[in-house]
Design an enzyme around this catalytic site. Structure first.
Site, PDB file in Angstrom:
ATOM      1  N   GLY A   1       0.722  -1.231   0.001  1.00 11.16           N
ATOM      2  CA  GLY A   1      -0.100  -0.022  -0.075  1.00 11.16           C
ATOM      3  C   GLY A   1       0.913   1.208   0.044  1.00 11.16           C
ATOM      4  O   GLY A   1       0.567   2.311  -0.626  1.00 11.16           O
ATOM      5  N   ASP A   2       1.897   1.163   0.728  1.00 10.43           N
ATOM      6  CA  ASP A   2       2.695   2.562   0.993  1.00 10.43           C
ATOM      7  C   ASP A   2       3.473   2.436  -0.468  1.00 10.43           C
ATOM      8  O   ASP A   2       3.560   3.724  -1.156  1.00 10.43           O
ATOM      9  CB  ASP A   2       3.837   2.309   1.841  1.00 10.43           C
ATOM     10  CG  ASP A   2       3.223   2.189   3.358  1.00 10.43           C
ATOM     11  OD1 ASP A   2       2.163   3.227   3.402  1.00 10.43           O
ATOM     12  OD2 ASP A   2       3.462   1.506   4.158  1.00 10.43           O
ATOM     13  N   ALA A   3       3.717   1.613  -1.105  1.00 12.75           N
ATOM     14  CA  ALA A   3       4.497   1.649  -2.335  1.00 12.75           C
ATOM     15  C   ALA A   3       3.351   2.083  -3.656  1.00 12.75           C
ATOM     16  O   ALA A   3       4.018   2.669  -4.369  1.00 12.75           O
ATOM     17  CB  ALA A   3       4.917  -0.068  -2.702  1.00 12.75           C
TER      18      ALA A   3
ATOM     19  N   GLY B   1       3.434   5.923  -2.844  1.00  9.67           N
ATOM     20  CA  GLY B   1       4.641   6.253  -3.279  1.00  9.67           C
ATOM     21  C   GLY B   1       4.785   6.644  -4.835  1.00  9.67           C
ATOM     22  O   GLY B   1       5.072   7.661  -5.566  1.00  9.67           O
TER      23      GLY B   1
END
Length: 204
Positions: free
Chosen positions: A156-158, A161
Site C-alpha cells: 500500500g505504501d509503495a 509512493g
C-alpha cells in the site's frame, strides 16, 4: 510541534506542492497533522494527501480525522480501511460494496470541502476504485504471478509512493494510479520493505 514550526523546517512546508500525512502520524501527533492540513489543504498550487493507514486508526482517531476532512485533496486507503471509515462516519446503510462506500465518502468530502476531491482505494489484486470529478472509475491491477509474490508488506505504501511520484511530475490521475500499481507490484516481489535494485522501467 515546535520542531515543525522552526523557520528552517517550516519553509519546506511552505514551498512544498504536495503534503502527505498518514493516519499513524495523525494518531501520534494530532496537532502537527492538523497544522499541516490547515496550511496546505484547499490552497492554490498545493495538495494535501491523507492515508487512512489502518482500520484501527479510523476507530481510535475518528475525531482527529474529522478535523482534517475539509482539507483533504486526495484520500488514500484500502477496502478494509474505508469500510472502517464508513462505519465510524455512520454513512447510509445501503452501502453494500466498496464502490458504494467510496462514492459516499467522496460525496461527503466534497460537501465539507465545497470543492472537488479525489478518493483512491486499493483492493489488493482487485481493481483500484477511484472517486474523481464526482464519479467512480475502476482501474484493474496488473497481476503478478503467484509464484513471484514474496511479501505483501508495504504494498500500500509503495502504491502511494508511485502515485505521488507521478503526481509531482504533473501526470493525470490514471497515470498516477498506473505508476502506483507498478510500484506495488514490484514491492510484493521483495522480502520486506526495500527498493528493488534494478532500475525502474516504468519511466522509460
Amino acid at each position: 510541534m515546535n520542531h515543525l514550526q522552526q523557520p528552517e523546517n517550516w519553509q519546506h512546508i511552505v514551498q512544498a506542492q504536495i503534503i502527505y500525512v498518514t493516519g499513524y502520524f495523525l494518531h501520534s501527533s494530532p496537532d502537527c497533522g492538523k497544522l499541516l492540513a490547515e496550511s496546505s489543504g484547499n490552497k492554490e498550487g498545493k495538495k494535501f494527501c491523507f492515508n487512512l493507514s489502518a482500520p484501527y486508526i479510523c476507530l481510535e482517531a475518528m475525531d482527529r480525522i474529522k478535523e482534517i476532512f475539509p482539507y483533504i485533496d486526495i484520500l488514500f486507503g484500502n477496502e478494509a480501511e474505508v469500510k472502517a471509515l464508513e462505519k465510524e462516519l455512520q454513512l447510509k446503510n445501503d452501502c453494500n460494496t466498496t464502490q458504494e462506500i467510496v462514492f459516499q465518502v467522496g460525496q461527503l468530502l466534497e460537501k465539507q470541502r465545497g470543492k472537488p476531491c479525489t478518493v483512491v482505494i486499493t483492493q489488493g489484486n482487485k481493481s483500484t476504485v477511484l472517486y474523481h470529478d464526482s464519479k467512480l472509475t475502476e482501474y484493474p491491477v496488473v497481476a503478478v504471478p503467484p509464484a513471484c509474490i514474496v511479501d505483501t508488506c508495504g504494498a500500500g505504501d509503495a502504491f502511494v509512493g508511485g502515485f505521488l511520484a507521478k503526481l509531482a511530475c504533473g501526470a493525470d490521475i490514471p497515470e498516477c494510479i498506473r505508476c502506483g500499481h507498478y510500484a506495488a507490484g514490484k514491492m510484493i516481489q521483495c522480502q520486506g520493505i526495500q527498493i528493488p535494485k534494478e532500475k525502474a522501467d516504468f519511466w522509460t
